[in-house]
Write a protein that holds these residues in place. Structure first.
Motif, PDB file in Angstrom:
ATOM      1  N   ASP A  41      31.231  52.719  72.869  1.00 46.13           N
ATOM      2  CA  ASP A  41      29.908  52.198  73.214  1.00 46.13           C
ATOM      3  C   ASP A  41      28.856  53.082  72.580  1.00 46.13           C
ATOM      4  O   ASP A  41      29.000  54.303  72.576  1.00 46.13           O
ATOM      5  CB  ASP A  41      29.714  52.239  74.736  1.00 46.13           C
ATOM      6  N   LYS A  42      27.830  52.459  72.069  1.00 42.99           N
ATOM      7  CA  LYS A  42      26.786  53.294  71.476  1.00 42.99           C
ATOM      8  C   LYS A  42      25.416  52.712  71.723  1.00 42.99           C
ATOM      9  O   LYS A  42      25.184  51.526  71.538  1.00 42.99           O
ATOM     10  CB  LYS A  42      27.033  53.416  69.961  1.00 42.99           C
ATOM     11  N   SER A  43      24.523  53.567  72.157  1.00 42.20           N
ATOM     12  CA  SER A  43      23.136  53.156  72.339  1.00 42.20           C
ATOM     13  C   SER A  43      22.363  53.454  71.066  1.00 42.20           C
ATOM     14  O   SER A  43      22.381  54.575  70.568  1.00 42.20           O
ATOM     15  CB  SER A  43      22.517  53.915  73.505  1.00 42.20           C
ATOM     16  N   ALA A  44      21.682  52.434  70.563  1.00 41.40           N
ATOM     17  CA  ALA A  44      20.843  52.652  69.374  1.00 41.40           C
ATOM     18  C   ALA A  44      19.406  52.237  69.678  1.00 41.40           C
ATOM     19  O   ALA A  44      18.597  52.096  68.779  1.00 41.40           O
ATOM     20  CB  ALA A  44      21.386  51.858  68.198  1.00 41.40           C
ATOM     21  N   LEU A  45      19.107  52.056  70.960  1.00 38.49           N
ATOM     22  CA  LEU A  45      17.778  51.552  71.319  1.00 38.49           C
ATOM     23  C   LEU A  45      16.676  52.566  71.065  1.00 38.49           C
ATOM     24  O   LEU A  45      15.531  52.209  70.921  1.00 38.49           O
ATOM     25  CB  LEU A  45      17.768  51.111  72.795  1.00 38.49           C
ATOM     26  N   GLY A  46      17.034  53.842  71.030  1.00 42.11           N
ATOM     27  CA  GLY A  46      16.007  54.863  70.804  1.00 42.11           C
ATOM     28  C   GLY A  46      15.968  55.328  69.366  1.00 42.11           C
ATOM     29  O   GLY A  46      15.577  56.459  69.087  1.00 42.11           O
ATOM     30  N   LEU A  47      16.360  54.445  68.465  1.00 40.57           N
ATOM     31  CA  LEU A  47      16.449  54.845  67.057  1.00 40.57           C
ATOM     32  C   LEU A  47      15.105  55.310  66.500  1.00 40.57           C
ATOM     33  O   LEU A  47      15.049  56.111  65.583  1.00 40.57           O
ATOM     34  CB  LEU A  47      16.967  53.654  66.236  1.00 40.57           C
ATOM     35  N   ASN A  48      14.039  54.812  67.072  1.00 39.32           N
ATOM     36  CA  ASN A  48      12.711  55.220  66.583  1.00 39.32           C
ATOM     37  C   ASN A  48      12.127  56.373  67.385  1.00 39.32           C
ATOM     38  O   ASN A  48      10.924  56.638  67.308  1.00 39.32           O
ATOM     39  CB  ASN A  48      11.760  54.026  66.608  1.00 39.32           C
ATOM     40  N   ASN A  49      12.966  57.035  68.162  1.00 41.09           N
ATOM     41  CA  ASN A  49      12.477  58.186  68.926  1.00 41.09           C
ATOM     42  C   ASN A  49      11.824  59.217  68.005  1.00 41.09           C
ATOM     43  O   ASN A  49      12.261  59.424  66.877  1.00 41.09           O
ATOM     44  CB  ASN A  49      13.645  58.871  69.657  1.00 41.09           C
ATOM     45  N   THR A 106      20.817  58.283  72.026  1.00 41.27           N
ATOM     46  CA  THR A 106      20.790  57.592  70.737  1.00 41.27           C
ATOM     47  C   THR A 106      21.232  58.526  69.627  1.00 41.27           C
ATOM     48  O   THR A 106      21.902  58.125  68.687  1.00 41.27           O
ATOM     49  CB  THR A 106      19.378  57.061  70.448  1.00 41.27           C
ATOM     50  N   GLY A 107      20.854  59.774  69.779  1.00 41.09           N
ATOM     51  CA  GLY A 107      21.277  60.773  68.801  1.00 41.09           C
ATOM     52  C   GLY A 107      20.176  61.146  67.826  1.00 41.09           C
ATOM     53  O   GLY A 107      19.279  60.350  67.555  1.00 41.09           O
ATOM     54  N   GLY A 108      20.250  62.359  67.317  1.00 46.14           N
ATOM     55  CA  GLY A 108      19.268  62.806  66.350  1.00 46.14           C
ATOM     56  C   GLY A 108      19.741  64.061  65.644  1.00 46.14           C
ATOM     57  O   GLY A 108      20.669  64.737  66.096  1.00 46.14           O
ATOM     58  N   THR A 109      19.090  64.333  64.515  1.00 47.55           N
ATOM     59  CA  THR A 109      19.419  65.534  63.747  1.00 47.55           C
ATOM     60  C   THR A 109      18.426  66.635  64.102  1.00 47.55           C
ATOM     61  O   THR A 109      17.221  66.397  64.166  1.00 47.55           O
ATOM     62  CB  THR A 109      19.362  65.217  62.243  1.00 47.55           C
ATOM     63  N   PHE A 110      18.935  67.816  64.332  1.00 51.35           N
ATOM     64  CA  PHE A 110      18.111  68.940  64.758  1.00 51.35           C
ATOM     65  C   PHE A 110      18.348  70.129  63.815  1.00 51.35           C
ATOM     66  O   PHE A 110      19.314  70.134  63.037  1.00 51.35           O
ATOM     67  CB  PHE A 110      18.463  69.346  66.194  1.00 51.35           C
ATOM     68  N   ASP A 111      17.476  71.121  63.941  1.00 51.57           N
ATOM     69  CA  ASP A 111      17.695  72.341  63.150  1.00 51.57           C
ATOM     70  C   ASP A 111      17.441  73.570  64.017  1.00 51.57           C
ATOM     71  O   ASP A 111      17.221  73.448  65.238  1.00 51.57           O
ATOM     72  CB  ASP A 111      16.834  72.344  61.879  1.00 51.57           C
ATOM     73  N   GLU A 112      17.445  74.733  63.372  1.00 51.02           N
ATOM     74  CA  GLU A 112      17.370  75.985  64.130  1.00 51.02           C
ATOM     75  C   GLU A 112      16.082  76.095  64.955  1.00 51.02           C
ATOM     76  O   GLU A 112      16.060  76.758  65.993  1.00 51.02           O
ATOM     77  CB  GLU A 112      17.504  77.199  63.190  1.00 51.02           C
ATOM     78  N   ASN A 113      15.007  75.423  64.501  1.00 50.39           N
ATOM     79  CA  ASN A 113      13.743  75.498  65.242  1.00 50.39           C
ATOM     80  C   ASN A 113      13.828  74.806  66.603  1.00 50.39           C
ATOM     81  O   ASN A 113      13.049  75.100  67.510  1.00 50.39           O
ATOM     82  CB  ASN A 113      12.615  74.855  64.422  1.00 50.39           C
TER      83      ASN A 113
END
Lengths: 245, 103
Positions: free
Chosen positions: A139-147, B48-55
């Motif tokens: 399952d994956k949420s992609a609703l916050g892609l524009n976060n 949702t996920g995101g890319t982060f760095d040392e800051n």
């Protein structure tokens, strides 16, 4: 008079139309050995109805689409109260259409199964496992892609970047861990209290994603990453459904 | 796809260091309600996920510690352990140039 004329036209049209699909199916069966074999081997199923429904729904290239005909047939078998045409439209209307329909009906025999190494260190996790169909579910949420990143004020990623990380890169790591490093399974805090033994699931080769977004750009980039995964792991079957989680 | 840490680069070297964090269901039903309770803003981004760095590391660590302590007070040992693994891993990246994905 008008009623009679209408009835006459309706009958004529349906008769001609029916002859048209029947004639095309006959032609199809002559040239499409896979379809004719499938119909011979599945006499109690409704592959003809499924073919007809696809034809009437305006789908083309049916010679190449025995798999899609079977998808309609499978869906019809599970939903006998519906017509072939209804289930065809249901598949057509789903985000991504036929390309993303396979495995949509997997069930969670187990939820959240962790795999760990010989030292008990976590290696990965599957959101769901359907043991009957020998498939992993993600399952994956992609609703916050524009976060927005609180530090930069910019979006974290594009759909393509998200798909590369979430669909491709993480899957590669987990398949490699499953194949090479996993020693046992373990339950998680929010998952099923009992989990299958590693030996029960180690040979499963189907991974199905459920992504709760139907953004066209996301659909396109996810499909691209699934194609990349298939090239790297040709013995695996990667499928996805969108808009539901 | 469950939530995990994927370290992509450390001091210019490409890696594929991977650490599972939570299943999607647990994240939704156990982590996020506590994040809302504690008014956390970084950890909810992991869904949702995101890319982060040392800051970003100090901000993320600050919230992870709050979350770990909260789950410890609730005697949620499995989640606490997961958080401890993640805290330890991110602490090991302090002072390094790094790019990592959490999601």
């Amino acid at each position: 008079m008008r009623v009679i004329l209408t009835l006459f036209l309706a009958f004529t049209f349906s008769h001609v139309h029916s002859q048209c699909w029947a004639s095309d199916l006959k032609q199809e069966l002559k040239t499409n050995k896979d379809l004719s074999d499938a119909i011979k081997n599945d006499k109690d199923k409704s592959l003809v109805d499924s073919w007809k429904a696809l034809y009437e729904a305006g789908e083309d290239n049916l010679t190449e689409r025995l798999g899609d005909i079977k998808l309609v047939d499978d869906h019809l078998t599970r939903n006998p109260e519906k017509s072939a045409f209804e289930v065809t439209q249901e598949i057509q209307d789903a985000p991504g259409g036929f390309g993303n329909w396979k495995n949509y009906d997997l069930e969670y025999t187990y939820r959240e199964v962790e795999i760990v190494d010989a030292g008990g260190n976590p290696l990965g996790e599957f959101d769901g496992i359907d043991t009957d169909r020998k498939a992993f579910i993600e399952d994956k949420s992609a609703l916050g892609l524009n976060n927005i990143n609180p530090n930069t004020g910019q979006p974290y990623q594009t759909p393509a970047q998200w798909s590369k990380k979430q669909i491709h890169d993480k899957t590669v790591v987990r398949i490699e861990n499953l194949n090479n490093n996993a020693a046992q399974t373990r339950s998680t805090s929010g998952g099923s209290s009992t989990v299958p033994d590693l030996n029960e699931i180690k040979d499963f080769k189907t991974l199905h994603f459920r992504i709760n977004s139907d953004d066209p750009a996301l659909i396109s980039s996810v499909q691209q990453e699934l194609a990349n995964l298939k090239m790297e792991y040709p013995d695996w079957d990667f499928t996805v459904q969108f808009g539901q989680n | 796809m469950s939530v995990a840490l994927l370290i992509e680069k450390i001091d210019g070297t490409v890696t594929r260091d991977y650490l599972p964090i939570s299943g999607e269901l647990s994240f939704k039903t156990e982590w996020l309600p506590v994040c809302r309770l504690l008014h956390l803003k970084w950890i909810p981004l992991f869904q949702t996920g995101g890319t982060f760095d040392e800051n970003d590391i100090p901000f993320i660590l600050e919230e992870l510690v709050l979350l770990r302590d909260h789950f410890a007070s609730l005697e949620k040992e499995k989640i606490k352990t997961r958080l401890s693994y993640l805290i330890k891993k991110l602490e090991s990246l302090k002072g390094k140039s790094t790019v990592f994905f959490i999601g």
